[in-house]
Design a protein around this motif. Structure first.
Motif, PDB file in Angstrom:
ATOM      1  N   ARG A 100       0.991  -0.973  -0.189  1.00  0.00           N
ATOM      2  CA  ARG A 100       0.206  -0.084  -0.148  1.00  0.00           C
ATOM      3  C   ARG A 100       0.451   1.323   0.484  1.00  0.00           C
ATOM      4  N   PRO A 101       0.419   2.090  -0.736  1.00  0.00           N
ATOM      5  CA  PRO A 101       0.882   3.861  -0.845  1.00  0.00           C
ATOM      6  C   PRO A 101       0.980   3.971   0.620  1.00  0.00           C
ATOM      7  N   VAL A 102       2.433   4.868   0.544  1.00  0.00           N
ATOM      8  CA  VAL A 102       2.782   5.513   1.911  1.00  0.00           C
ATOM      9  C   VAL A 102       2.891   6.838   1.900  1.00  0.00           C
ATOM     10  N   VAL A 103       1.634   7.990   2.471  1.00  0.00           N
ATOM     11  CA  VAL A 103       2.039   9.213   1.817  1.00  0.00           C
ATOM     12  C   VAL A 103       2.039  10.063   2.520  1.00  0.00           C
ATOM     13  N   THR A 104       2.743  11.645   2.509  1.00  0.00           N
ATOM     14  CA  THR A 104       3.339  12.299   3.978  1.00  0.00           C
ATOM     15  C   THR A 104       2.425  13.542   3.114  1.00  0.00           C
ATOM     16  N   ILE A 105       1.214  14.365   4.096  1.00  0.00           N
ATOM     17  CA  ILE A 105       1.116  15.881   3.563  1.00  0.00           C
ATOM     18  C   ILE A 105       1.581  16.745   4.588  1.00  0.00           C
ATOM     19  N   SER A 106       2.023  17.607   4.472  1.00  0.00           N
ATOM     20  CA  SER A 106       2.365  19.086   4.939  1.00  0.00           C
ATOM     21  C   SER A 106       2.351  20.088   4.328  1.00  0.00           C
ATOM     22  N   GLY A 107       2.716  20.890   5.582  1.00  0.00           N
ATOM     23  CA  GLY A 107       2.730  22.813   5.240  1.00  0.00           C
ATOM     24  C   GLY A 107       1.305  22.768   4.297  1.00  0.00           C
ATOM     25  N   ASP A 108       0.893  24.681   4.877  1.00  0.00           N
ATOM     26  CA  ASP A 108      -0.296  24.974   3.766  1.00  0.00           C
ATOM     27  C   ASP A 108      -0.438  24.570   2.606  1.00  0.00           C
ATOM     28  N   ARG A 109      -1.593  25.093   2.177  1.00  0.00           N
ATOM     29  CA  ARG A 109      -2.612  24.577   1.179  1.00  0.00           C
ATOM     30  C   ARG A 109      -1.199  23.493  -0.285  1.00  0.00           C
ATOM     31  N   THR A 110      -1.723  21.956   0.994  1.00  0.00           N
ATOM     32  CA  THR A 110      -1.149  21.569  -0.180  1.00  0.00           C
ATOM     33  C   THR A 110      -2.135  20.779  -0.278  1.00  0.00           C
ATOM     34  N   ALA A 111      -1.758  19.140  -1.072  1.00  0.00           N
ATOM     35  CA  ALA A 111      -2.368  18.600  -1.860  1.00  0.00           C
ATOM     36  C   ALA A 111      -1.680  16.844  -1.901  1.00  0.00           C
ATOM     37  N   THR A 112      -2.439  16.054  -2.021  1.00  0.00           N
ATOM     38  CA  THR A 112      -2.415  14.981  -2.522  1.00  0.00           C
ATOM     39  C   THR A 112      -2.864  14.613  -3.839  1.00  0.00           C
ATOM     40  N   VAL A 113      -2.842  13.745  -4.464  1.00  0.00           N
ATOM     41  CA  VAL A 113      -3.631  13.189  -5.946  1.00  0.00           C
ATOM     42  C   VAL A 113      -3.513  12.100  -5.993  1.00  0.00           C
ATOM     43  N   ARG A 114      -3.879  11.285  -5.622  1.00  0.00           N
ATOM     44  CA  ARG A 114      -3.759  10.079  -6.950  1.00  0.00           C
ATOM     45  C   ARG A 114      -4.292   9.996  -8.497  1.00  0.00           C
ATOM     46  N   GLU A 115      -5.544  10.932  -9.104  1.00  0.00           N
ATOM     47  CA  GLU A 115      -6.283  10.739 -10.279  1.00  0.00           C
ATOM     48  C   GLU A 115      -7.085  11.796 -10.228  1.00  0.00           C
ATOM     49  N   ASN A 116      -6.727  12.543 -11.149  1.00  0.00           N
ATOM     50  CA  ASN A 116      -7.415  13.541 -11.585  1.00  0.00           C
ATOM     51  C   ASN A 116      -7.576  14.258 -12.825  1.00  0.00           C
ATOM     52  N   THR A 117      -8.944  14.157 -12.964  1.00  0.00           N
ATOM     53  CA  THR A 117      -9.168  14.787 -14.213  1.00  0.00           C
ATOM     54  C   THR A 117      -9.682  16.605 -14.555  1.00  0.00           C
ATOM     55  N   GLY A 118      -9.134  16.831 -13.400  1.00  0.00           N
ATOM     56  CA  GLY A 118      -9.399  18.090 -13.929  1.00  0.00           C
ATOM     57  C   GLY A 118      -8.248  19.313 -12.885  1.00  0.00           C
ATOM     58  N   ILE A 119      -8.634  20.815 -12.452  1.00  0.00           N
ATOM     59  CA  ILE A 119      -7.958  21.099 -11.935  1.00  0.00           C
ATOM     60  C   ILE A 119      -7.639  21.308 -10.507  1.00  0.00           C
ATOM     61  N   VAL A 120      -6.288  21.290 -10.141  1.00  0.00           N
ATOM     62  CA  VAL A 120      -5.895  21.405  -8.715  1.00  0.00           C
ATOM     63  C   VAL A 120      -5.348  22.680  -8.640  1.00  0.00           C
ATOM     64  N   SER A 121      -5.671  23.404  -7.603  1.00  0.00           N
ATOM     65  CA  SER A 121      -5.324  25.189  -7.151  1.00  0.00           C
ATOM     66  C   SER A 121      -5.591  25.202  -6.409  1.00  0.00           C
ATOM     67  N   LEU A 122      -4.085  25.980  -6.452  1.00  0.00           N
ATOM     68  CA  LEU A 122      -3.631  25.843  -4.638  1.00  0.00           C
ATOM     69  C   LEU A 122      -3.594  27.212  -4.571  1.00  0.00           C
ATOM     70  N   GLY A 123      -3.643  27.548  -3.177  1.00  0.00           N
ATOM     71  CA  GLY A 123      -2.393  29.730  -2.863  1.00  0.00           C
ATOM     72  C   GLY A 123      -3.614  30.371  -2.619  1.00  0.00           C
ATOM     73  N   ASP A 124      -3.853  31.435  -2.536  1.00  0.00           N
ATOM     74  CA  ASP A 124      -3.996  32.713  -2.099  1.00  0.00           C
ATOM     75  C   ASP A 124      -4.820  33.480  -3.721  1.00  0.00           C
ATOM     76  N   HIS A 125      -5.681  33.147  -3.043  1.00  0.00           N
ATOM     77  CA  HIS A 125      -6.741  34.469  -4.451  1.00  0.00           C
ATOM     78  C   HIS A 125      -7.028  33.338  -6.081  1.00  0.00           C
ATOM     79  N   ALA A 126      -6.777  32.424  -6.324  1.00  0.00           N
ATOM     80  CA  ALA A 126      -6.125  32.025  -7.596  1.00  0.00           C
ATOM     81  C   ALA A 126      -7.939  31.475  -8.185  1.00  0.00           C
TER      82      ALA A 126
END
Length: 133
Positions: A100-126
Motif C-alpha cells: 500500500r502507498p504511504v503518503v505524507t502531506i504537510s504544509g499550508d495549502r498542499t494537496a496529494t492527488v492519486r488521479e485527477n481529470t480536472g484542475i488542482v489549484s492551491l494558493g491565495d486568490h487563485a
C-alpha cells in the motif's frame, strides 16, 4: 521512495518515541509502524548509516509533529540511501511488499492527488477558468 521511508519511520518514532530504536515488533502496532520498524532496522545495518539515522529518529520522537525534524530525517535517509544502492533496492522491496502507498502531506495549502481529470489549484486568490475546446 525516501518519502515513503520517512513516512513509515516517522510514524514508528511518533508511536513509540525513542523506544522505536530498541523495541521489537509489537502485535498491537499497526502496519505502518511495523513497516517503519523494519525499514529503520535495515537502515541502521547500513555501513553508511553510522549514528546519523539514530540521532534523526530520536529528534523526530522528541519533537513529534515538527516538520523541521522530519526534513532532517529525510535528508539523513537520502544521504544513506545515496551511498548504498543495495540498501535502496532492499527498502524498495520492503515498501512494495507492504502493498500500500504511504503518503505524507504537510504544509499550508498542499494537496496529494492519486488521479485527477480536472484542475488542482492551491494558493491565495487563485482563479481558474475552464474553456470548452
Amino acid at each position: 521512495m525516501v518519502d515513503a521511508v520517512v513516512a513509515s519511520v516517522g510514524a514508528a518514532a511518533g508511536a513509540y518515541g525513542t523506544a522505536v530504536l530498541t523495541r521489537g515488533e509489537d502485535a498491537a502496532a499497526d502496519a505502518t509502524v511495523r513497516l517503519g520498524q523494519r525499514l529503520l532496522a535495515r537502515l541502521r545495518r547500513s555501513p553508511e548509516s553510522g549514528d546519523q539515522i539514530v540521532e534523526a529518529v530520536e529528534d523526530v520522537a522528541t519533537h513529534p509533529g515538527d516538520d523541521d525534524y522530519l526534513e532532517l530525517l529525510r535528508a539523513k535517509i537520502t544521504r544513506v540511501v545515496d551511498g548504498d544502492r543495495a540498501l535502496a533496492g532492499e527498502l524498495a522491496e520492503l515498501l512494495a511488499a507492504a502493498g500500500r502507498p504511504v503518503v505524507t502531506i504537510s504544509g499550508d495549502r498542499t494537496a496529494t492527488v492519486r488521479e485527477n481529470t480536472g484542475i488542482v489549484s492551491l494558493g491565495d486568490h487563485a482563479v481558474n477558468t475552464v474553456k470548452d475546446s
